[in-house]
Write a protein that holds these residues in place. Structure first.
Motif, PDB file in Angstrom:
ATOM      1  N   HIS A 104       0.817  -1.202   0.000  1.00  0.00           N
ATOM      2  CA  HIS A 104       0.000   0.000   0.000  1.00  0.00           C
ATOM      3  C   HIS A 104       0.860   1.264   0.000  1.00  0.00           C
ATOM      4  O   HIS A 104       2.063   1.194   0.241  1.00  0.00           O
ATOM      5  CB  HIS A 104      -0.974   0.011   1.184  1.00  0.00           C
ATOM      6  N   ILE A 105       0.196   2.364  -0.264  1.00  0.00           N
ATOM      7  CA  ILE A 105       0.831   3.679  -0.223  1.00  0.00           C
ATOM      8  C   ILE A 105       0.182   4.449   0.919  1.00  0.00           C
ATOM      9  O   ILE A 105      -1.047   4.566   0.974  1.00  0.00           O
ATOM     10  CB  ILE A 105       0.601   4.472  -1.538  1.00  0.00           C
ATOM     11  N   LYS A 106       1.002   4.940   1.836  1.00  0.00           N
ATOM     12  CA  LYS A 106       0.476   5.810   2.889  1.00  0.00           C
ATOM     13  C   LYS A 106       0.494   7.239   2.356  1.00  0.00           C
ATOM     14  O   LYS A 106       1.543   7.748   1.968  1.00  0.00           O
ATOM     15  CB  LYS A 106       1.296   5.716   4.172  1.00  0.00           C
ATOM     16  N   VAL A 107      -0.683   7.842   2.312  1.00  0.00           N
ATOM     17  CA  VAL A 107      -0.833   9.219   1.848  1.00  0.00           C
ATOM     18  C   VAL A 107      -1.141  10.072   3.078  1.00  0.00           C
ATOM     19  O   VAL A 107      -2.128   9.831   3.776  1.00  0.00           O
ATOM     20  CB  VAL A 107      -1.963   9.348   0.809  1.00  0.00           C
ATOM     21  N   THR A 108      -0.267  11.045   3.332  1.00  0.00           N
ATOM     22  CA  THR A 108      -0.425  11.914   4.497  1.00  0.00           C
ATOM     23  C   THR A 108      -0.405  13.364   4.045  1.00  0.00           C
ATOM     24  O   THR A 108       0.516  13.782   3.329  1.00  0.00           O
ATOM     25  CB  THR A 108       0.718  11.690   5.507  1.00  0.00           C
ATOM     26  N   THR A 109      -1.415  14.104   4.442  1.00  0.00           N
ATOM     27  CA  THR A 109      -1.496  15.531   4.125  1.00  0.00           C
ATOM     28  C   THR A 109      -1.482  16.337   5.412  1.00  0.00           C
ATOM     29  O   THR A 109      -2.202  16.010   6.361  1.00  0.00           O
ATOM     30  CB  THR A 109      -2.776  15.850   3.323  1.00  0.00           C
ATOM     31  N   GLN A 110      -0.655  17.363   5.423  1.00  0.00           N
ATOM     32  CA  GLN A 110      -0.652  18.349   6.516  1.00  0.00           C
ATOM     33  C   GLN A 110      -1.083  19.675   5.915  1.00  0.00           C
ATOM     34  O   GLN A 110      -0.635  20.044   4.820  1.00  0.00           O
ATOM     35  CB  GLN A 110       0.723  18.477   7.141  1.00  0.00           C
ATOM     36  N   PHE A 111      -1.955  20.382   6.627  1.00  0.00           N
ATOM     37  CA  PHE A 111      -2.444  21.653   6.111  1.00  0.00           C
ATOM     38  C   PHE A 111      -2.708  22.629   7.248  1.00  0.00           C
ATOM     39  O   PHE A 111      -3.057  22.233   8.350  1.00  0.00           O
ATOM     40  CB  PHE A 111      -3.704  21.458   5.260  1.00  0.00           C
ATOM     41  N   ASP A 112      -2.497  23.899   6.932  1.00  0.00           N
ATOM     42  CA  ASP A 112      -2.836  24.960   7.872  1.00  0.00           C
ATOM     43  C   ASP A 112      -4.348  25.115   7.883  1.00  0.00           C
ATOM     44  O   ASP A 112      -4.972  25.221   6.821  1.00  0.00           O
ATOM     45  CB  ASP A 112      -2.210  26.297   7.445  1.00  0.00           C
TER      46      ASP A 112
END
Length: 141
Positions: A104-112
């Motif tokens: 699998h691919i771990k997709v991580t998003t960080q956002f203000d």
């Protein structure tokens, strides 16, 4: 209501090849299939210039026509199959990482966060969009 921005993080595991995950995340014909938080919204169109300094714009609308907005940003970093980052027109920063981990691919998003709505509501909305992305990407394999 919050009056200061905070850094929020969402993530999901996508069971699809990296090439498929990257294409589904960055190509307009795929973005329009998943870029909404609930079934009563849609993304009628998207435009992507996938290069540092390039623009990304996607239209998000309620299906009943009651409201809608353009989600617009300028890419800062683009590393195919690894990460991308962009700045929204209001100055908030967003970065997404794509990490291969076995099947699998771990997709991580960080956002203000923005300051008008509760951060947890924002996190839930962005997470719902990411789960729509996961479902779409996995259907492509």
């Amino acid at each position: 209501m919050a009056n200061t921005s905070e850094l929020l993080t969402i993530s999901t595991l996508v069971y699809a090849p990296m090439e498929t995950v990257w294409e589904c995340y960055t190509q307009p014909e795929h973005i329009t299939q998943w870029n909404f938080a609930s079934d009563d919204w849609c993304c009628p169109w998207a435009k992507v210039e996938l290069t540092p300094g390039g623009r990304m714009v996607s239209r998000m609308e309620a299906k009943d026509g009651s409201m809608g907005f353009d989600f617009e940003a300028i890419y800062e970093e683009v590393a195919s199959g690894s990460h991308l980052s962009y700045t929204l027109l209001d100055g908030r920063k967003v970065s997404t990482q794509f990490v291969q981990d076995g099947d699998h691919i771990k997709v991580t998003t960080q956002f203000d966060s923005e300051t008008e709505n509760d951060p947890e509501m924002q996190r839930a909305g962005w997470q719902a969009i990411l789960e729509n992305f996961k479902k779409h990407a996995e259907q492509q394999t």
